[in-house]
Write a protein that holds these residues in place. Structure first.
Motif, PDB file in Angstrom:
ATOM      1  N   THR A  98       7.194  23.631  21.663  1.00 16.87           N
ATOM      2  CA  THR A  98       5.747  23.505  21.534  1.00 16.87           C
ATOM      3  C   THR A  98       5.259  24.458  20.455  1.00 16.87           C
ATOM      4  N   ASN A 133       1.721  25.158  17.356  1.00 21.23           N
ATOM      5  CA  ASN A 133       0.306  24.949  17.005  1.00 21.23           C
ATOM      6  C   ASN A 133      -0.583  24.951  18.244  1.00 21.23           C
ATOM      7  N   THR A 182      -0.658  21.791  20.600  1.00 19.23           N
ATOM      8  CA  THR A 182      -1.060  20.459  20.137  1.00 19.23           C
ATOM      9  C   THR A 182       0.124  19.631  19.661  1.00 19.23           C
ATOM     10  N   ASP A 183       1.223  20.294  19.285  1.00 17.22           N
ATOM     11  CA  ASP A 183       2.417  19.605  18.801  1.00 17.22           C
ATOM     12  C   ASP A 183       3.578  19.901  19.753  1.00 17.22           C
ATOM     13  N   GLN A 184       4.282  18.835  20.140  1.00 16.63           N
ATOM     14  CA  GLN A 184       5.398  18.986  21.068  1.00 16.63           C
ATOM     15  C   GLN A 184       6.564  18.102  20.627  1.00 16.63           C
ATOM     16  N   TYR A 217       8.301  13.197  18.931  1.00 12.29           N
ATOM     17  CA  TYR A 217       7.292  14.170  18.501  1.00 12.29           C
ATOM     18  C   TYR A 217       5.907  13.642  18.840  1.00 12.29           C
ATOM     19  N   THR A 218       5.079  14.467  19.473  1.00 11.07           N
ATOM     20  CA  THR A 218       3.706  14.085  19.792  1.00 11.07           C
ATOM     21  C   THR A 218       2.749  15.149  19.267  1.00 11.07           C
ATOM     22  N   ARG A 219       1.585  14.664  18.819  1.00 10.86           N
ATOM     23  CA  ARG A 219       0.528  15.563  18.365  1.00 10.86           C
ATOM     24  C   ARG A 219      -0.792  15.090  18.951  1.00 10.86           C
ATOM     25  N   SER A 228      -4.292  10.675  18.166  1.00 16.02           N
ATOM     26  CA  SER A 228      -3.017  11.261  18.565  1.00 16.02           C
ATOM     27  C   SER A 228      -1.877  10.538  17.865  1.00 16.02           C
TER      28      SER A 228
END
Length: 376
Positions: free
Chosen positions: A27, A29, A32-34, A69-71, A77
């Motif tokens: 994780t 930022n 917010t980013d994972q 990757y998710t944001r 999103s």
């Protein structure tokens, strides 16, 4: 290939043995980013690798890994994923495979207009009961789904999709490209249930055939009955098929339902019903009806058992179909347990039997496999 799969299996087992029980997730930022990662190893036996009347079996191994990757920041999103699957057949090394997959999606969940845009590409290698052979293909998909509210009671939904299936064995399988657009008006009856009416138009095309489909449906979604949730749509569909200058017209009922019923803390059920026109991998229009029931049993803590049963009836239409009709039954039993919070083991047995009035298309198939999976 076999040595490589054994190496990957050994690495996965070592990873499982050494993995901590705490959540291992990258994780940054400020959250917010994972980044998530996953891996699986499966060993088993397939009694009918090609789904043919004369069965040919083989031991099987497969190994896969992926990263996602998710944001979640701002209005949109982002989700991106990639993965690879490796397969090894002890008796048919020509069927060994290396299949990559890629996904990218953008989702807007706030504001007046919401929706998602998804791109995906995947290489697959799997048995095809229509052709009674293994199909290797690249699958490309794009989907745009939008929701626009009119007022507190009404809202519009629109779904546009494009797909393209490109087979490596083009002499046996027919490449298929299709595009569709569906528009529906939805009415919020109460906080638990919505009603809708929709229209969908689709075009699908192979080298020799062009199909035009139009469907009109009504349906509902939400809490349909106490403890019963899901969605249900029924209506009529028309298909105009043009094969090398010869036109054939078909009309039929169409249906799509997906329901879930939690009977108790121990038993839960999920079912689906689908009926629609399609195009087989052998370039024949089909009218397919499928019904499935999945039963989850949680009798013992950390031990999950499921029994899934499905029935599929396929009618091959027109002159190319030659009156062929297939009936496929499938039963899958799973016994799984959680080794740690992130690691699971699953033992699976599947039985398939296909009845067909086409000589050589009837078959039986059994598979038994043990899978280790890890998700972080």
């Amino acid at each position: 290939m076999r040595d490589r799969c054994r190496l990957y299996a050994s690495l996965l087992i070592l990873w499982i043995a050494a993995s901590p029980r705490a959540r291992a997730l990258l994780t940054f930022n400020d959250g917010t980013d994972q980044v998530f990662v996953n891996a699986t190893y499966t060993f088993g036996y397939d009694s009918n690798v090609f789904t043919q009347g004369v069965a040919r079996g083989s031991s099987t191994q497969s190994w896969s890994f992926g990263a996602n990757y998710t944001r979640h920041a701002g209005e949109i999103s982002v989700n991106a994923g990639l993965g690879w699957s490796f397969g090894d057949f002890g008796s048919f090394t020509s069927q060994d495979f290396v299949d990559p997959s890629y996904t990218l999606s953008f989702t807007k969940g706030t504001g007046r207009t919401t929706g998602s845009l998804t791109f995906s590409a995947q290489k697959t290698a799997q048995p095809d009961p229509d052709a009674n052979n293994r199909a290797v293909a690249w699958n490309y998909d794009i989907a745009l789904n939008l929701r626009y509210p009119v007022n507190d009671r009404y809202f519009f939904t629109n779904g546009t999709s494009y797909s393209n299936i490109l087979y490596t064995n083009h002499a046996l399988f027919a490449n298929l490209g299709s595009i569709s657009d569906g528009l529906a008006i939805n009415y919020i009856f109460d906080p638990k249930i919505d009603f809708n009416g929709g229209y969908t138009f689709a075009i699908s095309q192979t080298d020799n055939t062009t199909n035009y489909d139009e469907s009109y449906t009504v349906g509902a979604s939400g809490s349909l009955l106490p403890k019963l949730t899901g969605s249900m749509d029924v209506g009529f569909v028309n298909r105009n098929s043009d094969y090398a200058g010869t036109r054939e017209d078909y009309g039929s009922m169409t249906a799509a339902a997906s329901l879930a019923w939690r009977f108790s803390h121990m038993f839960s059920f999920a079912g689906s019903v689908n009926k629609d026109f399609g195009t087989s991998s052998t370039d024949v229009s089909t009218d397919t009806t499928s019904v499935s029931v999945d039963t989850d049993i949680n009798a013992i803590r950390r031990l999950r058992t499921s029994i899934d049963t499905s029935y599929t009836e396929t009618q091959f239409l027109g002159a190319l179909g030659a009156g062929r009709r297939d009936t496929l039954w499938q039963i899958v039993a799973n016994l799984g347990t959680a080794i740690t919070t992130h690691i699971r083991a699953n033992l699976s047995y599947a039985y398939e039997i296909n009845y067909s009035n086409l000589g050589g298309a009837s078959f039986t198939r059994e598979t038994l496999s043990l899978t280790l999976s890890a998700d972080y």
